[in-house]
Design a protein around this motif. Structure first.
Motif, PDB file in Angstrom:
ATOM      1  N   THR A 105      -6.939  18.695   4.734  1.00  0.00           N
ATOM      2  CA  THR A 105      -6.434  19.616   3.720  1.00  0.00           C
ATOM      3  C   THR A 105      -6.259  20.986   4.348  1.00  0.00           C
ATOM      4  OG1 THR A 105      -7.562  18.339   2.021  1.00  0.00           O
ATOM      5  CG2 THR A 105      -6.984  20.608   1.441  1.00  0.00           C
ATOM      6  N   GLN A 122     -11.980  12.978   1.835  1.00  0.00           N
ATOM      7  CA  GLN A 122     -11.671  12.205   3.064  1.00  0.00           C
ATOM      8  C   GLN A 122     -10.315  12.559   3.675  1.00  0.00           C
ATOM      9  OE1 GLN A 122     -14.340  10.368   3.781  1.00  0.00           O
ATOM     10  NE2 GLN A 122     -15.136  10.646   1.705  1.00  0.00           N
ATOM     11  N   ARG A 123      -9.561  13.491   3.072  1.00  0.00           N
ATOM     12  CA  ARG A 123      -8.208  13.740   3.571  1.00  0.00           C
ATOM     13  C   ARG A 123      -8.090  15.151   4.144  1.00  0.00           C
ATOM     14  NH1 ARG A 123      -4.541   9.978   1.877  1.00  0.00           N
ATOM     15  NH2 ARG A 123      -3.448  10.751   3.700  1.00  0.00           N
ATOM     16  N   ARG A 149     -11.783  18.759   5.334  1.00  0.00           N
ATOM     17  CA  ARG A 149     -11.552  17.451   4.726  1.00  0.00           C
ATOM     18  C   ARG A 149     -11.958  17.532   3.259  1.00  0.00           C
ATOM     19  NH1 ARG A 149      -9.892  14.372   8.748  1.00  0.00           N
ATOM     20  NH2 ARG A 149      -9.562  12.530   7.472  1.00  0.00           N
ATOM     21  N   MET A 172      -3.374  13.678  -6.036  1.00  0.00           N
ATOM     22  CA  MET A 172      -3.104  12.514  -5.187  1.00  0.00           C
ATOM     23  C   MET A 172      -3.536  11.201  -5.831  1.00  0.00           C
ATOM     24  SD  MET A 172      -4.124  14.001  -1.440  1.00  0.00           S
ATOM     25  CE  MET A 172      -3.824  12.401  -0.679  1.00  0.00           C
ATOM     26  N   ASN A 222      -0.562  13.175   0.783  1.00  0.00           N
ATOM     27  CA  ASN A 222      -1.431  14.216   1.320  1.00  0.00           C
ATOM     28  C   ASN A 222      -0.671  15.477   1.735  1.00  0.00           C
ATOM     29  OD1 ASN A 222      -4.055  15.058   2.009  1.00  0.00           O
ATOM     30  ND2 ASN A 222      -3.635  14.640   4.160  1.00  0.00           N
ATOM     31  N   GLN A 225      -7.141  16.622  -4.883  1.00  0.00           N
ATOM     32  CA  GLN A 225      -7.495  15.204  -4.937  1.00  0.00           C
ATOM     33  C   GLN A 225      -6.956  14.563  -6.225  1.00  0.00           C
ATOM     34  OE1 GLN A 225     -11.637  14.903  -3.881  1.00  0.00           O
ATOM     35  NE2 GLN A 225     -11.700  12.720  -4.373  1.00  0.00           N
ATOM     36  N   TYR A 246       0.654  22.478   6.011  1.00  0.00           N
ATOM     37  CA  TYR A 246       0.208  21.209   6.577  1.00  0.00           C
ATOM     38  C   TYR A 246       0.252  21.250   8.111  1.00  0.00           C
ATOM     39  CZ  TYR A 246      -0.684  16.251   6.919  1.00  0.00           C
ATOM     40  OH  TYR A 246      -1.256  15.038   7.207  1.00  0.00           O
ATOM     41  N   SER A 288      -1.019  19.260  -0.379  1.00  0.00           N
ATOM     42  CA  SER A 288      -1.372  20.542   0.251  1.00  0.00           C
ATOM     43  C   SER A 288      -0.270  21.572   0.028  1.00  0.00           C
ATOM     44  CB  SER A 288      -1.582  20.360   1.767  1.00  0.00           C
ATOM     45  OG  SER A 288      -2.883  19.901   2.059  1.00  0.00           O
TER      46      SER A 288
END
Ligand SMILES: [Zn+2]
Length: 283
Positions: free
Chosen positions: A275, A272-273, A269, A165, A175, A162, A243, A179
């Motif tokens: 992963t 919120q993304r 997640r 990012m 994103n 996080q 990914y 990863s």
């Protein structure tokens, strides 16, 4: 969504054809994209030659007469130059500029964006811009060093993925690339930032630069296909290790141990993304 490598590919395409061409005419099919476009101020650039094409994070910056035209591709924008007679307007094409070189050869700079999350704005000479001012360093610059990353990790419990990012820390690591960076650096994306060691910070910086560099190189091969043609650049997908590979075998574990190794990519997640990581070789 165009990520930094795609935007850099577009920049290289435009940098190879725009500088030195004069803006003959600007045509707009609407007055706004994500934000209102400063059409009257932009029209004052007609008759001026275009200078270099720069990029800051995912913003393209076209130099014109001391000002900068800022273009963001949003979720689905495509910006491309096309020579020849005036082309038919595409569906979702929102603006185009007619450009001319000193020999009278015409080029069309066209912006197509189905979802209209893109932006077109003007940065007056010598001024900053609200979208640019708070940005962290470029990931491929010397400013993004292991020492810098460590200093920004201090006292932060946020997961390292996080943090990578966060545009105020470093720009352009989206994103997918966050990863992939954690995978290549053999660090769990969930690791609290302040528990990243100096040696791991070196790996994170090196691998972030490598994964973005590989993607830009992959874009360079697609670039050859569209420069000078009438097709816009597509968005490319490089070979990815984690990914969207949840449930599949981890490439590194399979190579290091045996084909019978059953380490699999997992998915959660984080902030919120989506992963993805290998819990066996990423700690
Ligand atoms: Zn693994």
């Amino acid at each position: 969504m165009p990520e930094l490598p795609e935007v850099e590919t577009v920049r290289r395409h435009l940098a190879s054809v725009l500088p030195g061409r004069t803006i003959r005419e600007m045509t707009f099919k609407r007055t706004d994209l994500r934000y209102p476009m400063p059409i009257a101020a932009l029209q004052e650039l007609v008759g001026r030659p275009l200078g270099e094409v720069h990029r800051r994070a995912k913003y393209l910056l076209l130099q014109v007469n001391g000002a900068q035209v800022l273009v963001h591709l949003g979720m689905s924008g495509r910006l491309f130059a096309q020579p020849g007679p005036e082309p038919e307007w595409q569906k979702h094409e929102h603006w185009r500029w007619q450009l001319m070189d000193p020999h009278g050869e015409v080029l069309w700079l066209r912006y197509v964006d189905a979802r209209r999350f893109g932006a077109l704005d003007l940065v007056p000479p010598g001024q900053g811009h609200a979208l640019l001012d708070a940005l962290g360093p470029e990931p491929l610059s010397g400013e993004f060093s292991a020492g810098y990353l460590r200093s920004r990790c201090q006292g932060r419990q946020v997961p390292i993925k996080q943090l990578l990012m966060s545009a105020d820390i470093v720009v352009g690591i989206g994103n997918i690339y966050a990863s992939e960076t954690c995978y290549r650096a053999e660090i769990s994306p969930l690791r609290p930032a302040d528990q990243v060691t100096p040696a791991e910070a070196v790996r994170l910086v090196q691998q972030a630069q490598a994964v973005l560099g590989d993607a830009i190189a992959a874009g360079g091969s697609t670039l050859r296909d569209f420069v000078g043609g009438d097709a816009a650049p597509g968005y490319f997908q490089q070979q990815l290790d984690v990914y969207h590979r949840e449930g599949q075998k981890c490439n590194r574990c399979a190579a290091l141990r045996s084909l019978a190794d059953d380490s699999h990519i997992v998915h959660a997640r984080v902030g919120q993304r989506a992963t993805f990581w290998c819990p066996t070789c990423q700690k």
